[in-house]
Design a protein around this motif. Structure first.
Motif, PDB file in Angstrom:
ATOM      1  N   LEU A  35     -74.137 -29.554 -21.250  1.00 28.47           N
ATOM      2  CA  LEU A  35     -73.083 -28.582 -20.920  1.00 28.47           C
ATOM      3  C   LEU A  35     -71.880 -29.271 -20.287  1.00 28.47           C
ATOM      4  N   ASP A  36     -72.137 -30.285 -19.479  1.00 29.80           N
ATOM      5  CA  ASP A  36     -71.028 -31.043 -18.894  1.00 29.80           C
ATOM      6  C   ASP A  36     -70.238 -31.775 -19.976  1.00 29.80           C
ATOM      7  N   ALA A  37     -70.949 -32.355 -20.943  1.00 24.36           N
ATOM      8  CA  ALA A  37     -70.281 -33.053 -22.041  1.00 24.36           C
ATOM      9  C   ALA A  37     -69.425 -32.089 -22.855  1.00 24.36           C
ATOM     10  N   ILE A  38     -69.952 -30.887 -23.104  1.00 26.64           N
ATOM     11  CA  ILE A  38     -69.198 -29.871 -23.838  1.00 26.64           C
ATOM     12  C   ILE A  38     -67.971 -29.433 -23.031  1.00 26.64           C
ATOM     13  N   SER A  39     -68.147 -29.269 -21.727  1.00 27.11           N
ATOM     14  CA  SER A  39     -67.025 -28.869 -20.869  1.00 27.11           C
ATOM     15  C   SER A  39     -65.923 -29.912 -20.892  1.00 27.11           C
ATOM     16  N   LEU A  68     -52.983 -40.254 -21.764  1.00 29.32           N
ATOM     17  CA  LEU A  68     -54.158 -41.079 -21.993  1.00 29.32           C
ATOM     18  C   LEU A  68     -54.855 -41.417 -20.674  1.00 29.32           C
ATOM     19  N   LEU A  69     -54.070 -41.796 -19.666  1.00 30.50           N
ATOM     20  CA  LEU A  69     -54.654 -42.146 -18.367  1.00 30.50           C
ATOM     21  C   LEU A  69     -55.347 -40.935 -17.739  1.00 30.50           C
ATOM     22  N   THR A  70     -54.749 -39.760 -17.873  1.00 30.07           N
ATOM     23  CA  THR A  70     -55.332 -38.549 -17.281  1.00 30.07           C
ATOM     24  C   THR A  70     -56.667 -38.205 -17.924  1.00 30.07           C
ATOM     25  N   THR A  71     -56.700 -38.211 -19.244  1.00 25.93           N
ATOM     26  CA  THR A  71     -57.944 -37.858 -19.939  1.00 25.93           C
ATOM     27  C   THR A  71     -59.041 -38.899 -19.684  1.00 25.93           C
ATOM     28  N   VAL A  72     -58.674 -40.167 -19.704  1.00 26.47           N
ATOM     29  CA  VAL A  72     -59.669 -41.218 -19.459  1.00 26.47           C
ATOM     30  C   VAL A  72     -60.186 -41.142 -18.030  1.00 26.47           C
ATOM     31  N   PHE A  73     -59.278 -40.965 -17.056  1.00 25.32           N
ATOM     32  CA  PHE A  73     -59.672 -40.903 -15.644  1.00 25.32           C
ATOM     33  C   PHE A  73     -60.610 -39.729 -15.394  1.00 25.32           C
ATOM     34  N   LEU A  74     -60.229 -38.539 -15.870  1.00 25.75           N
ATOM     35  CA  LEU A  74     -61.054 -37.358 -15.620  1.00 25.75           C
ATOM     36  C   LEU A  74     -62.395 -37.439 -16.342  1.00 25.75           C
ATOM     37  N   THR A  75     -62.419 -38.073 -17.507  1.00 25.35           N
ATOM     38  CA  THR A  75     -63.673 -38.220 -18.235  1.00 25.35           C
ATOM     39  C   THR A  75     -64.606 -39.193 -17.520  1.00 25.35           C
ATOM     40  N   PHE A  77     -64.515 -40.211 -14.279  1.00 25.99           N
ATOM     41  CA  PHE A  77     -64.867 -39.844 -12.909  1.00 25.99           C
ATOM     42  C   PHE A  77     -65.235 -38.373 -12.772  1.00 25.99           C
ATOM     43  N   TYR A  78     -65.569 -37.742 -13.889  1.00 24.82           N
ATOM     44  CA  TYR A  78     -65.887 -36.313 -13.877  1.00 24.82           C
ATOM     45  C   TYR A  78     -67.004 -35.975 -12.893  1.00 24.82           C
ATOM     46  N   PHE A  79     -68.116 -36.698 -12.971  1.00 19.80           N
ATOM     47  CA  PHE A  79     -69.285 -36.350 -12.156  1.00 19.80           C
ATOM     48  C   PHE A  79     -69.056 -36.551 -10.659  1.00 19.80           C
ATOM     49  N   ILE A  91     -70.073 -28.585 -13.586  1.00 19.78           N
ATOM     50  CA  ILE A  91     -70.084 -27.318 -14.330  1.00 19.78           C
ATOM     51  C   ILE A  91     -71.457 -27.061 -14.933  1.00 19.78           C
ATOM     52  N   GLY A  92     -72.033 -28.099 -15.534  1.00 17.85           N
ATOM     53  CA  GLY A  92     -73.365 -27.945 -16.123  1.00 17.85           C
ATOM     54  C   GLY A  92     -74.409 -27.594 -15.090  1.00 17.85           C
ATOM     55  N   LYS A  93     -74.354 -28.243 -13.937  1.00 15.59           N
ATOM     56  CA  LYS A  93     -75.320 -27.943 -12.872  1.00 15.59           C
ATOM     57  C   LYS A  93     -75.131 -26.526 -12.342  1.00 15.59           C
ATOM     58  N   MET A  94     -73.868 -26.076 -12.226  1.00 13.40           N
ATOM     59  CA  MET A  94     -73.631 -24.694 -11.787  1.00 13.40           C
ATOM     60  C   MET A  94     -74.283 -23.706 -12.745  1.00 13.40           C
TER      61      MET A  94
END
Length: 243
Positions: A35-39, A68-75, A77-79, A91-94
């Motif tokens: 679910l986190d990957a999908i989010s 590019l930097l925004t998407t890479v950074f958030l991907t 450091f998401y967890f 999100i998946g854990k919620m």
């Protein structure tokens, strides 16, 4: 007969709350990860769409680099970011009712989230490593959890009970612990001592047997002390150190 156990028990926090965490099973954790990957995919697709629809026609390459930097950074450091801002939850854990906590049931800190994240590349990057570690661990810990001192719990089975302050009145700043070695006891061992005190009753044999096990870790029984007095004092000291 009472035995010391290594798995999670309960603790009394400094807010006088008894916390009884239970490790989440591997199935819901895998679903939460998916679910986190999908989010993340949905978020990145939305960000990409917004960029090319509303931004790309009007700006130069600098905005492309920023995107590019925004998407890479958030991907990447998401967890750790999600777990830091949402108290151990992504999100998946919620959605699955899961949460990352310290092994003793307390709130994990940012350093623990970072360590879990760094080891995620090993747990998820090498096939079945994280899954096998979680299946073999009594607390369901993958390698990242072991290194960070954390575990993933199911909030559906998390029991938080207010403690009678009269029962635990010794958990105050004025309390002076007798045995410094009581700090070495694990939560499971502290619970075993508590059960022995509550259930052994007049069975001196059980108390003496428990007393010998505890003394090997905490320190010798003072002359003239009964097994009950010793174990009761050790239990209070241990709770004091863990509060």
């Amino acid at each position: 007969m009472y035995y010391f156990r290594s798995e999670m028990s309960y603790i009394i926090s400094n807010q006088y709350v008894r916390i009884e965490p239970r490790a989440a099973s591997i199935g819901p954790r895998i679903v939460a990860f998916v679910l986190d990957a999908i989010s993340l995919f949905i978020f990145n697709m939305g960000l990409t769409t917004l960029f090319f629809v509303f931004v790309n026609d009007y700006v130069g390459d600098i905005w492309l680099v920023l995107w590019l930097l925004t998407t890479v950074f958030l991907t990447l450091f998401y967890f750790p970011l999600m777990e830091s801002f949402f108290n151990g939850r992504s999100i998946g854990k919620m959605l699955m009712g899961l949460r990352v906590v310290k092994r003793d049931g307390g709130v994990a800190n940012f350093t623990a989230y970072i360590i879990r994240w760094l080891l995620l590349f090993v747990d998820a990057g090498i096939p079945f490593v994280g899954m096998m570690a979680a299946l073999l661990s009594p607390l369901g810990q993958r390698l990242g959890d072991m290194a960070a001192g954390t575990m993933v719990i199911s909030e559906r089975t998390l029991r938080i009970n207010r403690v009678n302050l009269m029962e635990y009145s010794f958990l105050t700043s004025k309390y002076k612990p007798v045995f410094a070695g009581a700090e070495k006891l694990t939560n499971g061992q502290v619970e075993a001592v508590h059960l022995a005190l509550r259930q052994a009753g007049g069975n001196a044999v059980q108390l003496i047997d428990m007393c010998s096990k505890v003394a090997a870790i905490v320190g010798p029984v003072p002359p003239g002390w009964t097994a009950y007095e010793y174990l009761n004092t050790v239990w209070r000291d241990a709770q004091y150190y863990k509060s």
